[in-house]
Design a protein around this motif. Structure first.
Motif, short mmCIF file in Angstrom:
data_model
loop_
_atom_site.label_atom_id
_atom_site.label_comp_id
_atom_site.label_asym_id
_atom_site.label_seq_id
_atom_site.Cartn_x
_atom_site.Cartn_y
_atom_site.Cartn_z
N ASN A 122 19.02 157.07 81.88
CA ASN A 122 18.12 157.54 82.80
C ASN A 122 17.25 158.77 82.19
N SER A 123 17.81 159.16 80.97
CA SER A 123 17.23 160.37 80.39
C SER A 123 16.02 160.07 79.89
N ASP A 124 14.85 161.13 80.20
CA ASP A 124 13.44 160.87 79.46
C ASP A 124 13.31 161.26 78.06
N GLU A 125 14.28 161.94 77.56
CA GLU A 125 14.38 162.04 76.17
C GLU A 125 14.59 161.39 75.17
N PHE A 126 15.47 160.38 75.63
CA PHE A 126 15.84 159.13 74.66
C PHE A 126 15.37 157.80 75.24
N GLU A 127 14.98 156.93 74.38
CA GLU A 127 14.71 155.42 74.71
C GLU A 127 15.77 154.46 74.19
N ILE A 128 16.56 154.13 75.28
CA ILE A 128 17.76 153.24 75.27
C ILE A 128 17.52 151.80 75.60
N THR A 129 17.55 150.94 74.93
CA THR A 129 17.58 149.50 75.15
C THR A 129 18.86 148.74 74.83
N TYR A 130 19.02 147.74 75.46
CA TYR A 130 20.38 146.93 75.01
C TYR A 130 20.43 145.46 75.31
N THR A 131 21.12 144.76 74.72
CA THR A 131 21.15 143.31 74.78
C THR A 131 22.81 143.14 75.08
N THR A 132 23.09 142.04 75.82
CA THR A 132 24.64 141.79 75.98
C THR A 132 25.10 140.53 75.43
N LYS A 133 26.44 140.37 75.08
CA LYS A 133 26.77 139.07 74.74
C LYS A 133 28.53 138.85 74.88
N GLU A 134 28.78 137.88 75.44
CA GLU A 134 30.27 137.62 75.65
C GLU A 134 30.95 137.20 74.18
N ILE A 135 32.00 137.83 74.02
CA ILE A 135 32.63 137.53 72.53
C ILE A 135 34.05 137.23 72.76
N GLU A 136 34.68 136.18 72.07
CA GLU A 136 35.82 135.76 72.11
C GLU A 136 36.70 136.79 71.38
#
Ligand SMILES: C[S@@+](CC[C@H](N)C(=O)[O-])C[C@H]1O[C@@H](n2cnc3c(N)ncnc32)[C@H](O)[C@@H]1O
Length: 279
Positions: A63-77
């Motif tokens: 939630n910080s305004d100082e950094f831009e953080i994005t993500y994706t997720t994946k299930e892995i065996e």
């Protein structure tokens, strides 16, 4: 042994530091087990049974305004953990005398040379809390002291305790991987006085220790401090870490309620490692 299924989170972070470091620490305490730093951010993995859809709710850095953080997720065996941590695990040295390194690193010129293959366990010395617990153990008189390492992870602290003269040592972790990893690392460091167990404070019964070490987290510590106090001999020492500076007062209050008096504490990037003594 069944291979656990993991959920992988692939974070892109801008700018990278110190956000990456903070994110890894926060995710570690939310239950994520392994991290791979990449050119653009970090990959983080959590076992599927530990995961829930609110897992990121308390990750404040997002939630910080100082950094831009994005993500994706994946299930892995399956993840080739060894390959990944080998790329990222650099040896560390604490206070010039204690080194923690992987088997393939060259031996460094230290008094206590700890060799760890962490696989999926916490405890390579890179985290502030492990670093400070190592510092406490380097100062403590452990010669022939009976030690309990609760939440042993890789077993790094139990191994250092033996190198500093402690014996016998019980190392307990609630996680099966950590228990197995401690057994391997104990052997790798030719330790002869450490017994590892899978479990928690319910294993303690009427056992008595001179020193108890527990680097876990605020809530588990608050719940288990009374059991640590019961298992300590008179004048025994308790080393606690895994919580932030703002929680020191609460942890100390719970210790005081269990006849443990505050001795001192170390502080590193807002993490605390505190020492208490049973009256
Ligand atoms: C932060 S890691 C510490 C590892 C290592 N001792 C170190 O200092 O680097 C905490 C460990 O506590 C274990 N743990 C969590 N809850 C526990 C409990 N109630 N009793 C025992 N171990 C627990 C986790 O599986 C994890 O390996």
């Amino acid at each position: 042994m069944t291979v656990p299924v993991y959920i992988g989170y692939y974070f892109t972070i801008q700018p990278l530091q110190p956000a990456t470091e903070i994110l890894i620490a926060e995710l570690g305490y939310a239950g994520f087990e392994s991290f791979v730093e990449t050119e653009n951010g970090v990959e983080a993995f959590i076992q599927k049974p530990e995961w829930n859809e609110h897992i990121l709710d308390n990750i404040h850095i997002l939630n910080s305004d100082e950094f831009e953080i994005t993500y994706t997720t994946k299930e892995i065996e399956q993840v080739n953990w060894n390959k990944e941590w080998e790329k990222n695990f650099n040896p560390i040295v604490v206070d010039d005398i204690c080194g923690v390194r992987a088997p393939f690193h060259e031996k460094s010129d230290v008094i206590y040379d700890i060799v760890i293959e962490p696989k999926m366990s916490f405890g390579t010395g890179h985290h502030e809390t492990t670093h400070m617990m190592i510092q406490h153990l380097l100062k403590a008189d452990l010669e022939n002291q009976k030690v309990l390492d609760m939440g042993c992870g890789t077993g790094v602290l139990a191994i250092l305790a033996e190198m500093r003269g402690a014996q016998p040592i019980d190392a307990i972790d609630i996680d099966n991987w950590c228990y197995l990893n401690t057994v391997e690392n104990v052997e790798r460091n030719h330790c002869r006085h450490i017994t590892a167990y899978e479990g928690d404070v319910s294993l303690l019964d009427d056992k008595r220790y001179d020193v108890v070490i527990a680097n876990i987290n605020r809530n588990i510590l608050l719940k288990d401090i009374s059991s640590y106090a019961k298992t300590l001999k008179s004048k025994g020492q308790l080393f606690l870490s895994g919580f932030y500076s703002e929680d020191l007062e609460l942890i100390t209050k719970e210790c005081n309620a269990n006849n443990l008096e505050f001795v001192n504490s170390l502080d590193r990037n807002n993490w605390i490692a505190a020492c208490y003594k049973l009256k």
